[in-house]
Design a protein around this motif. Structure first.
Motif, PDB file in Angstrom:
ATOM      1  N   SER A  54      -6.632   1.431   4.908  1.00  0.00           N
ATOM      2  CA  SER A  54      -6.080   0.328   4.111  1.00  0.00           C
ATOM      3  C   SER A  54      -7.050  -0.730   4.718  1.00  0.00           C
ATOM      4  O   SER A  54      -6.860  -1.956   4.022  1.00  0.00           O
ATOM      5  N   LYS A  71      -8.356  -1.656   1.164  1.00  0.00           N
ATOM      6  CA  LYS A  71      -7.509  -2.392   0.518  1.00  0.00           C
ATOM      7  C   LYS A  71      -7.657  -3.845   0.758  1.00  0.00           C
ATOM      8  O   LYS A  71      -7.705  -4.833   0.265  1.00  0.00           O
ATOM      9  N   GLU A  85       0.739  -2.027   5.371  1.00  0.00           N
ATOM     10  CA  GLU A  85       1.347  -1.682   4.306  1.00  0.00           C
ATOM     11  C   GLU A  85       1.148  -3.111   3.398  1.00  0.00           C
ATOM     12  O   GLU A  85       1.773  -3.110   2.400  1.00  0.00           O
ATOM     13  N   GLU A 108      -2.780   1.176  10.334  1.00  0.00           N
ATOM     14  CA  GLU A 108      -2.817   0.906   8.840  1.00  0.00           C
ATOM     15  C   GLU A 108      -1.723   0.062   8.521  1.00  0.00           C
ATOM     16  O   GLU A 108      -0.697   0.017   9.205  1.00  0.00           O
ATOM     17  N   LEU A 128       0.801  -1.301  -0.049  1.00  0.00           N
ATOM     18  CA  LEU A 128       0.007   0.073  -0.049  1.00  0.00           C
ATOM     19  C   LEU A 128       1.031   1.147   0.089  1.00  0.00           C
ATOM     20  O   LEU A 128       1.859   1.467   0.819  1.00  0.00           O
TER      21      LEU A 128
END
Length: 317
Positions: free
Chosen positions: A116, A119, A269, A267, A4
């Motif tokens: 996130s 996603k 990644e 969040e 991300l």
């Protein structure tokens, strides 16, 4: 594995936003949705309660917030004039959503998502689209720092609904009134999921109260539908949803001091996958023991059992 970036992620999935009479929390969650900019947004709003004088104005204010859509988006709305209540209102909204979408993300007005989260849902909705072992993707993590495996998520038997995603293929099994199941069989079947008698008993009691109409919940029936279809739930190893709605005016989350209130967002990644398709039973039990006071019940039972044994020994010695 997916990475991300720093730029806010824009979701590919359709989003259902369920609202009612809470303009303050609705505004915060809607801002997170606005950042994710779904191309298809469904908004379902329950109507004011007739015995709550302030509901008319609060519902009006809440609906005005979600009218401020400033990105390219196909919007569909289901605004009720009368109040259907939590159980029937939310479940009907989700049915309306899955009548038009094969998969998607569901957020209620007090479930604040990390960016996130979108996603996370997009990637896993696609990955497990045709894998019937997987029935539910949740964004909330209630493990308070405990990690289960080295992947971005683990598998569970518990269904959490504070920000989640799923497929029409799953919701088609949803049975609000649990008409397919009877109490004479349920306890033994639940023992196949959680072997602990006290845990099975706790879930059996919830099942019976749902059947008797004593619990006003749309979410518990989803738990049972997933239990009885032997489904796995995806839970992130970091918390991607914060319930910001704990206050006395809430329908269910009224305890402002709850340990589940306002859990910080993290969040992520990377999205990495577990190697094994097995539910982490101990992760589930850590929550179930906490919420249902299982250990206290076990101690009470053991104390009674010891007392009974002493009485029998004294009586028949």
């Amino acid at each position: 594995m997916s990475r991300l970036g720093k730029i806010p992620y824009q979701t590919k999935s359709a989003v259902l936003f369920v609202i009612f009479n809470r303009p303050e929390t609705t505004k915060k969650v809607f801002e997170a949705i606005r950042i994710a900019q779904p191309k298809r947004l469904y908004i379902a709003a329950d109507g004011p309660r007739p015995d709550h004088a302030g509901d008319v104005e609060l519902c009006k204010q809440t609906r005005e917030i979600v009218s401020a859509i400033d990105w390219e988006c196909d919007v569909k709305s289901l605004f009720r004039n009368e109040n259907a209540g939590c159980k029937h209102g939310v479940s009907a909204a989700i049915t309306w959503f899955f009548d038009q979408e094969e998969e998607g993300i569901i957020l209620e007005d007090d479930c604040l998502p990390a960016n996130s989260f979108f996603k996370f849902c997009d990637v896993l909705l696609e990955k497990y689209r045709y894998d019937t072992r997987i029935r539910h993707i949740t964004g909330c993590n209630l493990q308070f720092g405990n990690k289960w495996g080295n992947a971005s998520y683990y598998f569970s038997n518990r269904t959490h609904v504070w920000g989640w995603a799923s497929w029409k293929r799953v919701w088609d099994d949803y049975d609000l009134n649990l008409t397919k199941y009877n109490s004479s069989e349920v306890k033994e079947q639940l023992k196949n999921i959680y072997a602990d008698d006290f845990v099975a008993e706790a879930w059996t009691n919830i099942f019976n109260e749902l059947k008797a109409g004593k619990i006003n919940s749309w979410a518990y029936p989803l738990d049972f539908c997933n239990f009885f279809n032997n489904g796995l739930v995806i839970i992130p190893n970091e918390n991607l949803i914060s319930n910001i709605g704990f206050d006395p005016g809430a329908t269910n989350t009224i305890d402002e001091e709850s340990i589940y209130a306002n859990i910080p967002l993290i969040e992520i990644e990377e999205i990495s996958d577990p190697d094994f398709f097995v539910p982490q039973k101990q992760a589930d039990l850590s929550i179930i023991n906490r919420d249902f006071n299982i250990e206290q019940k076990r101690l009470k039972y053991n104390a009674w059992h010891r007392k009974l044994k002493r009485w029998i020994k004294f009586r028949f010695k």
